[in-house]
Design a protein around this motif. Structure first.
Motif, mmCIF file in Angstrom:
data_model
loop_
_atom_site.group_PDB
_atom_site.id
_atom_site.type_symbol
_atom_site.label_atom_id
_atom_site.label_comp_id
_atom_site.label_asym_id
_atom_site.label_seq_id
_atom_site.Cartn_x
_atom_site.Cartn_y
_atom_site.Cartn_z
ATOM 1 N N GLY A 1 0.192 -7.335 2.389
ATOM 2 C CA GLY A 1 -1.150 -7.901 2.273
ATOM 3 C C GLY A 1 -2.182 -6.983 1.653
ATOM 4 N N HIS A 2 -1.774 -5.815 1.167
ATOM 5 C CA HIS A 2 -2.751 -4.876 0.618
ATOM 6 C C HIS A 2 -2.930 -5.002 -0.890
ATOM 7 C CE1 HIS A 2 -3.966 -2.467 4.087
ATOM 8 N NE2 HIS A 2 -2.735 -2.630 4.541
ATOM 9 N N GLN A 3 -2.147 -5.806 -1.542
ATOM 10 C CA GLN A 3 -2.341 -6.125 -2.966
ATOM 11 C C GLN A 3 -2.166 -7.635 -3.102
ATOM 12 O OE1 GLN A 3 -3.451 -4.442 -5.409
ATOM 13 N NE2 GLN A 3 -3.171 -2.286 -4.887
ATOM 14 N N MET A 4 -3.203 -8.380 -2.718
ATOM 15 C CA MET A 4 -3.064 -9.828 -2.554
ATOM 16 C C MET A 4 -2.778 -10.568 -3.858
ATOM 17 S SD MET A 4 -2.994 -11.074 0.429
ATOM 18 C CE MET A 4 -3.468 -10.811 2.130
ATOM 19 N N LEU B 1 0.811 -1.214 0.000
ATOM 20 C CA LEU B 1 0.000 0.000 0.000
ATOM 21 C C LEU B 1 0.849 1.271 0.000
ATOM 22 C CD1 LEU B 1 -2.912 1.168 0.284
ATOM 23 C CD2 LEU B 1 -2.580 1.053 2.767
ATOM 24 N N LEU B 2 0.465 2.205 -0.868
ATOM 25 C CA LEU B 2 1.008 3.558 -0.843
ATOM 26 C C LEU B 2 -0.127 4.525 -0.556
ATOM 27 C CD1 LEU B 2 2.782 2.341 -3.729
ATOM 28 C CD2 LEU B 2 4.059 4.245 -2.783
ATOM 29 N N GLY C 1 2.332 -8.990 9.117
ATOM 30 C CA GLY C 1 1.021 -9.451 9.565
ATOM 31 C C GLY C 1 0.435 -8.499 10.590
ATOM 32 N N GLY C 2 0.177 -7.262 10.169
ATOM 33 C CA GLY C 2 -0.423 -6.313 11.099
ATOM 34 C C GLY C 2 -1.829 -6.732 11.491
ATOM 35 N N SER C 3 -2.560 -7.244 10.535
ATOM 36 C CA SER C 3 -3.892 -7.805 10.771
ATOM 37 C C SER C 3 -4.133 -8.862 9.708
ATOM 38 C CB SER C 3 -4.977 -6.721 10.715
ATOM 39 O OG SER C 3 -5.021 -6.126 9.428
ATOM 40 N N TRP C 4 -5.067 -9.765 9.987
ATOM 41 C CA TRP C 4 -5.376 -10.799 8.998
ATOM 42 C C TRP C 4 -6.148 -10.184 7.844
ATOM 43 C CZ3 TRP C 4 -4.017 -15.463 7.591
ATOM 44 C CH2 TRP C 4 -4.823 -16.139 6.653
ATOM 45 N N LYS C 5 -5.753 -10.550 6.621
ATOM 46 C CA LYS C 5 -6.452 -10.111 5.425
ATOM 47 C C LYS C 5 -6.740 -11.341 4.563
ATOM 48 C CE LYS C 5 -3.939 -5.736 5.571
ATOM 49 N NZ LYS C 5 -3.192 -6.118 6.804
#
Length: 289
Positions: free
Chosen positions: A139-142, A10-11, A163-167
């Motif tokens: 994890g923001h561009q799976m 993510l940007l 792994g800041g949060s599960w996605k």
């Protein structure tokens, strides 16, 4: 020796304010300080990795909207290259508004993630992994991240996940991961305790797993053996981005130290960042760069 890292995710453009507290409903408040910077987990990690003496490249979507110049200018100032998955994307990039509470360092955030701007694998630049020593995925561009994980694994490049949060979709990337560095808020499906998380990740199997707990000790699993690393107490001004900075520092140190030592070294950089407002100011006070 300079290493090369690729950071996938993510940007954003972050507007960060320092105030006595977040506003209540229908309340206006005046900030005591503010700053503007490029943001996102992979982005802040890339800035940290670059600052520590390496070459960092971020793979994500920036686009061509006028305000992306602020993102590009910030990253250029910190020596981070951009591999833009959608260079002709005309819409504004995700923008985050963040209020840091002056007395505690806690932060309140409202933002968009990458869900509205998913990229596909056809726009991955050719030779994107050339000379790359390590790759981090936030994890923001799976879809893109899964392809990059497969490519990196085939080339023997170590893969780190933030792994800041599960996605949803992480389950497709975990089979390729070498280092899962997670927060206490990382809860895969049906995982209710920290031991559940370790058990889940070890089924893939991931050889190196760590779970951070802010100022509390880091727990980690090194080939199945769970241990912990104490965190030195530090005065806290702002916790914003500390996890991202930890991940970027970890990518730097794991290329020269063993797993526990890399975690300990990265925790010192993250702790330093918490002593200063915003995600960049700590670098002016570090003797490591």
């Amino acid at each position: 020796m300079m290493k090369h890292g690729l950071f996938v995710g993510l940007l954003t453009l972050d507007f960060i304010y320092l105030a006595e507290s977040p506003p209540q409903e229908n309340q206006k408040i005046v900030a005591s300080d503010y700053t503007v910077a490029a943001g996102g987990p992979a982005t802040n990690a890339a800035v940290t990795f670059s600052y520590l003496g390496n070459f960092a490249k971020i793979l994500g979507i920036v686009g061509s909207h006028p305000i992306t110049g602020l993102i590009r200018g910030d990253l250029d100032a910190y020596g981070v290259a951009i591999a833009d998955l959608e260079p002709n994307h005309v819409y504004p990039p995700p923008v985050s508004s963040i209020i840091v509470t002056q007395s505690s360092g806690d932060r309140a955030v409202i933002s968009l993630n990458a869900a509205k701007t998913p990229a596909n694998t056809t726009t991955i630049p050719a030779n994107i992994l050339e000379n790359i020593d390590i790759i981090l995925i936030d994890g923001h561009q799976m879809v893109v991240s899964q392809e990059m994980a497969i490519m990196a694994k085939n080339q023997g490049i170590p893969i780190v996940i933030d792994g800041g949060s599960w996605k949803p979709g992480f389950e497709n990337i975990l089979p390729y991961v070498d280092y899962a560095i997670c927060s206490a808020n990382f809860h895969p499906p049906h995982c209710h305790t920290e031991q559940d998380v370790y058990n889940y990740l070890q089924t893939f199997p991931i050889p190196h797993i760590a779970i951070t707990h802010g100022e509390k000790p880091i727990t980690y699993s090194h080939h199945g053996q769970i241990s912990q690393i104490d965190i030195c107490p530090t005065p806290t001004i702002d916790t914003l981005g500390a996890g991202d900075i930890f991940h970027g520092a970890f990518c730097h140190y794991i290329l020269q130290e063993n797993f526990p030592n890399a975690l300990a070294s990265a925790s010192k950089i993250a702790a330093l960042s918490c002593q200063y407002f915003g995600t960049r100011q700590w670098m002016q006070h570090s003797g490591d760069g």
